[in-house]
Design a protein around this motif. Structure first.
Motif, PDB file in Angstrom:
ATOM      1  N   ALA A  71       0.830  -1.209   0.000  1.00  0.00           N
ATOM      2  CA  ALA A  71       0.000   0.000   0.000  1.00  0.00           C
ATOM      3  C   ALA A  71       0.865   1.260   0.000  1.00  0.00           C
ATOM      4  N   ARG A  72       0.380   2.275  -0.701  1.00  0.00           N
ATOM      5  CA  ARG A  72       1.016   3.599  -0.714  1.00  0.00           C
ATOM      6  C   ARG A  72       0.216   4.484   0.234  1.00  0.00           C
ATOM      7  N   VAL A  73       0.854   4.936   1.299  1.00  0.00           N
ATOM      8  CA  VAL A  73       0.151   5.585   2.409  1.00  0.00           C
ATOM      9  C   VAL A  73       0.641   7.010   2.618  1.00  0.00           C
ATOM     10  N   VAL A  74      -0.314   7.917   2.834  1.00  0.00           N
ATOM     11  CA  VAL A  74      -0.006   9.299   3.201  1.00  0.00           C
ATOM     12  C   VAL A  74      -0.577   9.556   4.589  1.00  0.00           C
ATOM     13  N   ASP A  75       0.269  10.012   5.505  1.00  0.00           N
ATOM     14  CA  ASP A  75      -0.151  10.347   6.867  1.00  0.00           C
ATOM     15  C   ASP A  75      -0.078  11.861   7.025  1.00  0.00           C
ATOM     16  N   LEU A  76      -1.241  12.503   7.105  1.00  0.00           N
ATOM     17  CA  LEU A  76      -1.308  13.954   7.255  1.00  0.00           C
ATOM     18  C   LEU A  76      -1.182  14.331   8.723  1.00  0.00           C
ATOM     19  N   GLY A  77      -0.331  15.325   9.012  1.00  0.00           N
ATOM     20  CA  GLY A  77      -0.118  15.726  10.403  1.00  0.00           C
ATOM     21  C   GLY A  77       0.500  14.576  11.172  1.00  0.00           C
ATOM     22  N   CYS A  78       1.588  14.028  10.639  1.00  0.00           N
ATOM     23  CA  CYS A  78       2.131  12.753  11.124  1.00  0.00           C
ATOM     24  C   CYS A  78       2.872  12.835  12.458  1.00  0.00           C
ATOM     25  N   ALA A  79       3.217  14.036  12.923  1.00  0.00           N
ATOM     26  CA  ALA A  79       3.965  14.151  14.182  1.00  0.00           C
ATOM     27  C   ALA A  79       3.157  13.564  15.343  1.00  0.00           C
ATOM     28  N   PRO A  80       3.823  12.887  16.260  1.00  0.00           N
ATOM     29  CA  PRO A  80       5.270  12.625  16.369  1.00  0.00           C
ATOM     30  C   PRO A  80       5.741  11.414  15.568  1.00  0.00           C
ATOM     31  N   GLY A  81       4.808  10.659  14.968  1.00  0.00           N
ATOM     32  CA  GLY A  81       5.207   9.544  14.123  1.00  0.00           C
ATOM     33  C   GLY A  81       4.701   8.181  14.541  1.00  0.00           C
ATOM     34  N   VAL A 108       3.603  13.819   6.270  1.00  0.00           N
ATOM     35  CA  VAL A 108       3.750  15.274   6.125  1.00  0.00           C
ATOM     36  C   VAL A 108       3.251  15.953   7.388  1.00  0.00           C
ATOM     37  N   ASP A 109       3.916  17.041   7.740  1.00  0.00           N
ATOM     38  CA  ASP A 109       3.521  17.784   8.930  1.00  0.00           C
ATOM     39  C   ASP A 109       4.061  19.205   8.830  1.00  0.00           C
ATOM     40  N   LEU A 110       3.429  20.130   9.540  1.00  0.00           N
ATOM     41  CA  LEU A 110       3.896  21.513   9.576  1.00  0.00           C
ATOM     42  C   LEU A 110       5.234  21.625  10.294  1.00  0.00           C
ATOM     43  N   GLN A 111       5.446  20.750  11.270  1.00  0.00           N
ATOM     44  CA  GLN A 111       6.687  20.788  12.029  1.00  0.00           C
ATOM     45  C   GLN A 111       7.635  19.692  11.578  1.00  0.00           C
ATOM     46  N   GLU A 112       8.891  19.842  11.933  1.00  0.00           N
ATOM     47  CA  GLU A 112       9.883  18.832  11.594  1.00  0.00           C
ATOM     48  C   GLU A 112       9.649  17.593  12.444  1.00  0.00           C
ATOM     49  N   VAL A 113       9.730  16.436  11.807  1.00  0.00           N
ATOM     50  CA  VAL A 113       9.489  15.171  12.489  1.00  0.00           C
ATOM     51  C   VAL A 113      10.742  14.305  12.384  1.00  0.00           C
ATOM     52  N   GLU A 114      11.096  13.666  13.475  1.00  0.00           N
ATOM     53  CA  GLU A 114      12.277  12.811  13.501  1.00  0.00           C
ATOM     54  C   GLU A 114      12.173  11.710  12.458  1.00  0.00           C
ATOM     55  N   ALA A 115      13.269  11.451  11.763  1.00  0.00           N
ATOM     56  CA  ALA A 115      13.292  10.446  10.696  1.00  0.00           C
ATOM     57  C   ALA A 115      12.905   9.070  11.230  1.00  0.00           C
ATOM     58  N   LEU A 116      12.329   8.267  10.338  1.00  0.00           N
ATOM     59  CA  LEU A 116      11.899   6.918  10.699  1.00  0.00           C
ATOM     60  C   LEU A 116      12.169   5.999   9.517  1.00  0.00           C
ATOM     61  N   LEU A 124       5.593  20.068   5.398  1.00  0.00           N
ATOM     62  CA  LEU A 124       4.708  20.603   4.359  1.00  0.00           C
ATOM     63  C   LEU A 124       3.358  20.971   4.943  1.00  0.00           C
ATOM     64  N   ASP A 125       2.804  22.072   4.462  1.00  0.00           N
ATOM     65  CA  ASP A 125       1.426  22.442   4.763  1.00  0.00           C
ATOM     66  C   ASP A 125       0.551  21.822   3.677  1.00  0.00           C
ATOM     67  N   PHE A 126      -0.230  20.805   4.030  1.00  0.00           N
ATOM     68  CA  PHE A 126      -1.010  20.108   3.012  1.00  0.00           C
ATOM     69  C   PHE A 126      -2.109  20.987   2.408  1.00  0.00           C
ATOM     70  N   MET A 127      -2.331  22.183   2.986  1.00  0.00           N
ATOM     71  CA  MET A 127      -3.326  23.102   2.445  1.00  0.00           C
ATOM     72  C   MET A 127      -2.768  23.992   1.329  1.00  0.00           C
ATOM     73  N   GLU A 128      -1.458  23.917   1.097  1.00  0.00           N
ATOM     74  CA  GLU A 128      -0.876  24.695  -0.003  1.00  0.00           C
ATOM     75  C   GLU A 128      -1.470  24.249  -1.337  1.00  0.00           C
ATOM     76  N   ASP A 129      -1.553  25.173  -2.282  1.00  0.00           N
ATOM     77  CA  ASP A 129      -2.198  24.890  -3.560  1.00  0.00           C
ATOM     78  C   ASP A 129      -1.594  23.705  -4.296  1.00  0.00           C
ATOM     79  N   ASP A 130      -0.279  23.547  -4.235  1.00  0.00           N
ATOM     80  CA  ASP A 130       0.370  22.483  -5.000  1.00  0.00           C
ATOM     81  C   ASP A 130       0.772  21.294  -4.132  1.00  0.00           C
ATOM     82  N   ALA A 131       0.250  21.226  -2.902  1.00  0.00           N
ATOM     83  CA  ALA A 131       0.636  20.153  -1.984  1.00  0.00           C
ATOM     84  C   ALA A 131       0.279  18.782  -2.542  1.00  0.00           C
ATOM     85  N   ASP A 132      -0.881  18.662  -3.182  1.00  0.00           N
ATOM     86  CA  ASP A 132      -1.293  17.368  -3.718  1.00  0.00           C
ATOM     87  C   ASP A 132      -0.339  16.878  -4.812  1.00  0.00           C
TER      88      ASP A 132
END
Length: 234
Positions: A71-81, A108-116, A124-132
């Protein structure tokens, strides 16, 4: 102070009492006391998860089975992970399940998230016009799952908070419409409070099935529940 008492079944109840420090609000004291006494918080620490919310997506997926190998998964507002951590083995993002498809996870998240390991994480702000378009480029195509545990900052006013989180959830749903592949799934946290009807109506137009679930790990005094919309019509 820790008070130990034995129950009839031989278990030991550990109740942590937190004294109210000078200047500390009662709400802060209650929150801290609840955290210290929460078995899911303790379990998350013991099992290496970044937060108790990991168990919520675990329980929802145990029932609806959308985090599958490949599966290809997108987690919006993923912090803290925590949700990312649950998704990695289930979609086989590290390729450890031989003979199974290897999945892709994008957080994706507005804040920096520790790598996993096994995840791409972008600030990224998913509300930006070109976010999709950015997300589809990073994924190398459309998503099979878009999930969101986002919540707007609390105002302290129950109805206002309800409207805010429902607005955020609707925005996440419209984002999902732009990035999901046909047959895909959208999973998001919502709050009970009267404004869910519009979202449910919208999702029923776009998906073949729409269900709600309050996982066992969700606190009993919380009005949160999760909407699971599957079979995206495209």
């Amino acid at each position: 102070m820790v008070k130990n008492t034995k129950s009839g079944r031989g278990y030991r109840d550990l109740t942590v009492k937190v004294k109210t420090a000078r200047g500390r609000k009662l709400s802060s004291k209650l929150w801290l006391e609840r955290q210290l006494n929460d078995p899911y918080v303790a379990r998350a620490k013991a099992e290496g998860f970044r937060g108790r919310a990991a168990f919520k997506i675990m329980e929802v997926d145990d029932k609806y089975r959308f985090l599958v190998p490949g599966a290809r998964v997108v987690d919006l507002g993923c912090a803290p992970g925590g949700w990312l951590q649950v998704a990695v083995p289930r979609v086989n993002a590290l390729g450890e399940k031989k003979g199974k498809k290897v999945g892709t996870i994008l957080g994706v998240d507005l804040q920096e998230v520790e790598a996993l390991a096994g995840c791409q994480i972008h600030q990224l702000d998913f509300m930006e016009d070109d976010a999709d378009e950015k997300v589809k480029t990073w994924l190398g195509g459309k998503a099979d799952v878009v999930m969101s545990d986002m919540a707007a900052s609390s105002s302290g006013h129950k109805q206002t908070d309800h409207l805010r989180i429902m607005a955020l959830c609707e925005t996440a749903a419209y984002f999902a419409f732009d990035v999901l592949d046909v047959g895909g799934t959208f999973v998001a946290k919502v709050l009970a409070g009267g404004a869910e009807g519009d979202l449910q109506k919208l999702l029923k137009q776009k998906f073949t099935s729409v269900a709600h679930m309050k996982p066992p790990s969700s606190r009993s005094d919380s009005s949160e529940k999760f909407v699971i919309a599957s079979g995206f019509r495209g």
